[in-house]
Every structure is written in C-alpha cells, then in structure tokens.
Design an enzyme around this catalytic site. Structure first.
Site, PDB file in Angstrom:
ATOM      1  N   ASP A  33      -7.630 -13.691 -24.349  1.00  0.00           N
ATOM      2  CA  ASP A  33      -7.744 -14.033 -25.780  1.00  0.00           C
ATOM      3  C   ASP A  33      -7.803 -15.551 -25.939  1.00  0.00           C
ATOM      4  O   ASP A  33      -6.792 -16.224 -25.747  1.00  0.00           O
ATOM      5  CB  ASP A  33      -6.511 -13.435 -26.480  1.00  0.00           C
ATOM      6  CG  ASP A  33      -6.429 -13.805 -27.944  1.00  0.00           C
ATOM      7  OD1 ASP A  33      -7.427 -14.310 -28.497  1.00  0.00           O
ATOM      8  OD2 ASP A  33      -5.351 -13.581 -28.541  1.00  0.00           O
ATOM      9  N   ASN A  35      -8.707 -17.255 -28.833  1.00  0.00           N
ATOM     10  CA  ASN A  35      -8.398 -17.797 -30.166  1.00  0.00           C
ATOM     11  C   ASN A  35      -7.070 -17.265 -30.715  1.00  0.00           C
ATOM     12  O   ASN A  35      -6.783 -17.386 -31.909  1.00  0.00           O
ATOM     13  CB  ASN A  35      -9.545 -17.527 -31.150  1.00  0.00           C
ATOM     14  CG  ASN A  35      -9.728 -16.037 -31.396  1.00  0.00           C
ATOM     15  OD1 ASN A  35      -9.109 -15.206 -30.723  1.00  0.00           O
ATOM     16  ND2 ASN A  35     -10.559 -15.679 -32.359  1.00  0.00           N
ATOM     17  N   ASP A  37      -5.679 -14.415 -31.445  1.00  0.00           N
ATOM     18  CA  ASP A  37      -5.530 -13.425 -32.524  1.00  0.00           C
ATOM     19  C   ASP A  37      -5.025 -12.078 -31.978  1.00  0.00           C
ATOM     20  O   ASP A  37      -5.025 -11.079 -32.689  1.00  0.00           O
ATOM     21  CB  ASP A  37      -6.851 -13.235 -33.279  1.00  0.00           C
ATOM     22  CG  ASP A  37      -7.948 -12.678 -32.387  1.00  0.00           C
ATOM     23  OD1 ASP A  37      -7.723 -12.561 -31.147  1.00  0.00           O
ATOM     24  OD2 ASP A  37      -9.035 -12.350 -32.895  1.00  0.00           O
ATOM     25  N   ASP A  41     -11.597 -11.856 -26.131  1.00  0.00           N
ATOM     26  CA  ASP A  41     -12.876 -12.260 -26.731  1.00  0.00           C
ATOM     27  C   ASP A  41     -13.824 -12.822 -25.682  1.00  0.00           C
ATOM     28  O   ASP A  41     -13.468 -12.961 -24.501  1.00  0.00           O
ATOM     29  CB  ASP A  41     -12.640 -13.257 -27.876  1.00  0.00           C
ATOM     30  CG  ASP A  41     -11.647 -14.346 -27.483  1.00  0.00           C
ATOM     31  OD1 ASP A  41     -11.784 -14.877 -26.363  1.00  0.00           O
ATOM     32  OD2 ASP A  41     -10.729 -14.642 -28.276  1.00  0.00           O
ATOM     33  N   ASP A 218     -22.907   5.468 -21.771  1.00  0.00           N
ATOM     34  CA  ASP A 218     -21.761   6.248 -22.233  1.00  0.00           C
ATOM     35  C   ASP A 218     -22.159   7.707 -22.443  1.00  0.00           C
ATOM     36  O   ASP A 218     -23.228   7.988 -23.009  1.00  0.00           O
ATOM     37  CB  ASP A 218     -21.276   5.637 -23.559  1.00  0.00           C
ATOM     38  CG  ASP A 218     -19.945   6.206 -24.018  1.00  0.00           C
ATOM     39  OD1 ASP A 218     -18.975   6.115 -23.253  1.00  0.00           O
ATOM     40  OD2 ASP A 218     -19.879   6.744 -25.136  1.00  0.00           O
ATOM     41  N   GLU A 281     -22.341   7.434 -16.965  1.00  0.00           N
ATOM     42  CA  GLU A 281     -21.035   8.068 -17.072  1.00  0.00           C
ATOM     43  C   GLU A 281     -21.297   9.547 -17.348  1.00  0.00           C
ATOM     44  O   GLU A 281     -21.730   9.921 -18.440  1.00  0.00           O
ATOM     45  CB  GLU A 281     -20.231   7.488 -18.232  1.00  0.00           C
ATOM     46  CG  GLU A 281     -18.824   8.053 -18.255  1.00  0.00           C
ATOM     47  CD  GLU A 281     -18.245   8.380 -19.627  1.00  0.00           C
ATOM     48  OE1 GLU A 281     -17.037   8.549 -19.714  1.00  0.00           O
ATOM     49  OE2 GLU A 281     -19.007   8.517 -20.599  1.00  0.00           O
TER      50      GLU A 281
END
Ligand code: NOJ
Length: 557
Positions: A33, A35, A37, A41, A218, A281
């Site tokens: 992370d 930033n 939050d 990211d 997926d 998958e």
C-alpha cells in the site's frame, strides 16, 4: 517436457518463455500500500519490483485491477478498460508495465469473461432497456413465472438466479430473472451473442496495445451453458464453498462451445505474437483440462490437481503423471501450483492430515494446524516442485512461508461465501491478509493505514526484512531455488521416476539432478550422491550418500 514428446507434436510455440517461467501472483489489494489507505495499489507493486527480481520471478500475474464495487474482491468488473481508482491510474499502470519490462519481468492480467459487475454500464443498460431488448441479450435473462428458471446454485451459496423486478421496480419485469453463477452482483454474460465476443476482442486489443504479456482467464470452463439451461442433478446447495470443490458433469461447466471462444482469442493474441499467453482457470480433470491448451487455444492451465494433492504421496505422484501425460498429447507445458487466492495457504494445508478438507476456510473454532510441521513440509514441497519441468506459480507470501490466518476475526471477513451462506462457510479471506514487509513498522510495512483485513501479531516473524539476512529463512530458500532453477534449466527437462524403496518417498531424475521429497515419517538413504544442490533442511553427503529426513525435499547430484 521431454524431447520425445516434443518431437512428436508440431507446435509453433516450443520456445516461448511461458513454458518454463516462474510466475508470481500479486493480489493487488493485499500486496503493498503506497498511499496508506489500507489497500494495496499499483505504485506499491512498482516499489516491490526489485524484491521480485531478486527472488527470481520472471512474470507477475495480477488479480483484477479494474474499477469494481468489490463484491468479490475485484472479480466483479465494472469497467474493463481502466484501473480501480483505489489502486491507481491508467498512467501508473503503464508505468508498472514499463518498470516490470525494464527488469525483464512480464505482466499477466486477469480477464473476467464469465460475468461482469452488476454496476457495469452494459448491465445497467440491459436493466433499463427492458425485456427482449438487444441490451438484455448481452446477459442471461430468462422468464419464469413459478420460481427460478432452473435449479442451478451459485458458487457462493443460494440460487444462481435473481429476480429483475426488485431492481427496476417495473411491472414488465415481473417473472424475469438473470443468471449469476457467482454472487448476484456478478451477472453472467451471454456468450451466444456475437456482441459479447466483439466486446472481449476489443478488451484484449486495449491491453495488448499497452504491452500486456498475457491473461489469466477466470472461470475458463464456465462461459458457455448447455442449450435450454437444463436442471443439473445436484441442486443449489451442492456448490456453496467455492470453485475448489470437485467439479462434476454439469450443464454450466466445460461445455464444448468454450473452445471456439479460445480459438477466437488466440487469433487476436497471435496478431501480437506467440509470446502473448493465456492461462486457464478450469477446475476439471487432467484429460479434460488438456483440451484447453491445444495449440490454437490457451498456452497453459493451472494444475489444480497438484494443489489439491496436499501432503499425500500417491496424489502428488498422480498430479505429476496425469497432467504430463494429458498435456503431452497436445504438446502443452504443465504448471506447478501449490496455492492461490482461493484456497487455504499451503503451509497450513500441509499442517493437517492430508484427508482433512479445508475447502470451507478455517476459523478460530476449527481444529488448528501444526504450523511448524506445515512450514517444514511447505518448504520441502517448494524445493521438489521447483525442480519439475514446466512453469511454476508462486502465490504472494508463499516465499515468506506465510500461514493462513486461521483466527481472523469473523467480523472482519469480506468473502461473499461467508456473507451469502449465512456465516456458515468462512471462505477465502484467511489467505488474502496483507503481506508483512517489515517486522517493526506499523502494519508490518504494508502501509500505515489499517489494512483491509487485520494482520495477526505473530506475523512479525514472517516479515520480509527479518528473513532478508537470515540464510536459513524461507525467503532465502526460495531465492536460491528459483535462481538455481534458472541456472540449471531444470524447467525444460523431463521426469523420470526412480525407486526410493518407499512409496511415500518421491524420487525423480530430471537431467543430471535428482529431486527427492520424503513424504514418509522416517529418514531415507539416497546413494551415489556427490552434491546437495539445494534442500529444505540441512543435509550432508557422507560416504557418497545422503540421509534425507522425513518432511524434507532436496535436489541432489
Ligand atoms: C475464480 C476466482 O479466482 C475467484 O476468486 C472468484 O471468486 C471467481 N472466479 C469468480 O470470478
């Protein structure tokens, strides 16, 4: 893949990188992370690229990074042509591609073609347009006056159908339903409609133009449904617990029509080159899985038989032999997968007896694993696995020996499985807890904001920085392993089984290396050894042989 197979099967992609690559799965929400939050990211990933390079990673597969209401952690895509603002911008994403490529690391993204988010404009337009409109034909709407159109169940619990009228409030929608094999927030696309095909072709071109090297597909076995949508003989409740449940004959899995779709996609990718890859998958049997990796379809498919084998020698042997045999017929490589974001982490699974099912997730009131034994076995398995020919997947944190968080507070859980089964099935949050980077930093260096899933205190001992300088750490074992794998070229070798005198000891000759995995409960003596190349426990050559203890894996020369 052995030379024998290679000579028999004509393919135009024998020399492609994805046949042998180490591919590291990043779950953007939980990786790093930047930033603060509480969510990982894109910039966080960029910051860790040097770490991945040093580890020996050749490609990253990134779970969905798109704008999404996060009803299923991003597998509910609201915009296929952008980046989730919580994760960054398209410009930052371009920077990630460039920075990864500058280090010789490829980038694979997740394509989610079975369903979108219910918030996607196409679904909202379909709702607004009303019954029998071309907009509705993008999805699977059906009319049924008396209850759901058939008996299919959602993978997350409850029926796979939801009513339209409560969403639109329109009288004309009474009796109309839409299909969602997963959560109601994930309506299934209608792959009978050519417009859906066109939409996804434009999706592929958009990301290929930006330099993406491949796509993880997926639910690759679910896109096409049997004509007439007949009832299955299972009913709605069989499926709850996630797609790792054993799959059986079904009107919504593995329909022959899916292969046409992948042939179409392969042609689009071929416009960019055979080096652009597709990995499926599809939770099927090895024979059925091999059909997805024919030359004009996908490049690879996850070997989930291997993942599911747990700590059971017979099952691991089958999970090596069956896919090698099945894929050999079509000249496709085999992948080696111990974990991913949908299953209990390997170190924890190996800390139970192999017959203990962990598909439903683990909570504080379940029997707890033997963590120390699980880690020893996971390291042994990693050593053995990395010596096998083919491509290897590493789930983020596996290189740190991270265990599943089995005591996650239930109130923090976010998996739709937990929410939609009335808190009966805990699901997958325990393997998705954010990564510990620094033992002493707030939130173990993930970021200063409270992580979206809480990390347990005992994770300090697994933090990357405390493992950095410890020669006996799991992290340094993985580094040595992956770098030796590259040096010796074992990934393009072959499997020749040797007899170790005990069926629970796996012994394989791959080129001039012997791979051993002692899954029994006593030491085994391996003769004619001159060198221990890499091992998960301390080993010594004495008088030309080596005693390999229980729960240890090694490469020997
Ligand atoms: C498989 C993904 O790996 C899983 O996380 C997701 O929930 C389902 N597909 C639905 O997209």
């Amino acid at each position: 893949m052995s030379e024998g197979v290679r000579a028999e099967v004509q393919r135009s992609d024998w020399d492609q990188w994805w046949r042998t690559a180490v591919i590291y799965q990043v779950y953007p929400r939980s990786f790093s992370d930047s930033n603060n939050d509480g969510l990982g990211d894109v910039k966080g990933i960029i910051k860790r690229l040097d770490y991945l390079k040093k580890l020996g990673v050749e490609a990253i597969w990134m779970s969905p990074h798109y704008p999404s209401p996060q009803a299923d952690a991003g597998y509910d895509v609201a915009d296929y042509f952008n980046v989730n603002p919580e994760y960054g911008t398209l410009e930052e994403f371009d920077e990630l591609i460039a920075e990864a490529h500058a280090r010789g690391i490829k980038l694979i993204i997740d394509v989610v073609p079975n369903h979108s988010s219910d918030q996607m404009d196409l679904f909202q337009e379909a709702l607004a347009a009303g019954p029998n409109s071309p907009e509705r034909d993008m999805y699977m709407f059906r009319y049924s006056e008396n209850g759901t159109p058939n008996n299919w169940g959602s993978m997350f619990g409850g029926p796979a159908w939801s009513e339209v009228e409560p969403l639109t409030g329109k009288e004309e929608d009474r009796g109309w339903w839409y299909l969602h094999l997963f959560a109601p927030e994930q309506p299934d696309f209608n792959w009978e409609n050519p417009a859906v095909h066109e939409f996804f072709k434009s999706y592929f071109r958009f990301w290929l133009d930006r330099g993406i090297d491949g796509f993880r597909v997926d639910v690759a076995h679910g896109l096409v449904k049997a004509e007439g949508l007949p009832d299955d003989d299972i009913g709605p409740d069989r499926w709850a617990g996630g797609q790792q449940a054993d799959q059986v004959e079904s009107p919504f899995w593995d329909q022959p029509g899916v292969h046409e779709i992948y042939r179409e996609w392969r042609k689009v990718l071929d416009e960019y080159g055979r080096d652009r890859m597709l990995v499926a998958e599809a939770w099927l049997t090895p024979e059925r899985e091999a059909r997805y990796v024919r030359e004009d379809e996908m490049s690879q498919l996850f070997n989930f038989t291997y993942l599911k084998a747990n700590w059971n020698a017979d099952r691991v042997r089958d999970a090596i032999n069956l896919p090698i045999e099945a894929n050999g017929v079509v000249g496709a490589p085999v992948t080696w997968v111990m974990s991913n974001h949908d299953v209990v982490r390997a170190t924890t699974r190996y800390g139970y007896e192999p017959e203990v099912a962990t598909d439903r997730g683990i909570g504080f009131d379940d029997p707890q694993p033997d963590r120390e034994l699980g880690l020893r076995r996971a390291k042994a398995m990693a050593v053995f696995t990395a010596g096998l020919p083919g491509s290897m997947y590493v789930w983020q944190g596996e290189e740190l020996g991270l265990p599943e968080v089995t005591d996650l507070p239930d109130e923090s859980r976010q998996d739709p499985t937990w929410l939609r089964t009335g808190n009966k099935i805990r699901g997958r949050d325990g393997c998705r807890v954010p990564i510990p980077w620094e033992a002493k930093a707030p939130n173990f260096g993930f970021g200063t904001g409270a992580p979206w899933l809480p990390q347990p205190e005992y994770w300090a001992e697994f933090a990357a920085d405390v493992q950095e300088d410890d020669p006996s750490s799991t992290l340094n074992l993985y580094r040595k392993l992956l770098n030796t794998r590259a040096e010796l070229g074992t990934a393009s070798g072959s499997v020749e089984w040797l007899d170790a005198g005990d069926e629970r000891v796996l012994l394989i000759k791959n080129g001039d290396v012997r791979l051993v995995l002692n899954m029994s409960n006593k030491p085994v003596e391996i003769a004619e050894v001159s060198e221990v190349v890499v091992s998960s426990c301390a080993l010594e050559v004495q008088g030309g042989s080596v005693e390999v203890p229980a729960n240890c894996g090694a490469w020997l020369k």
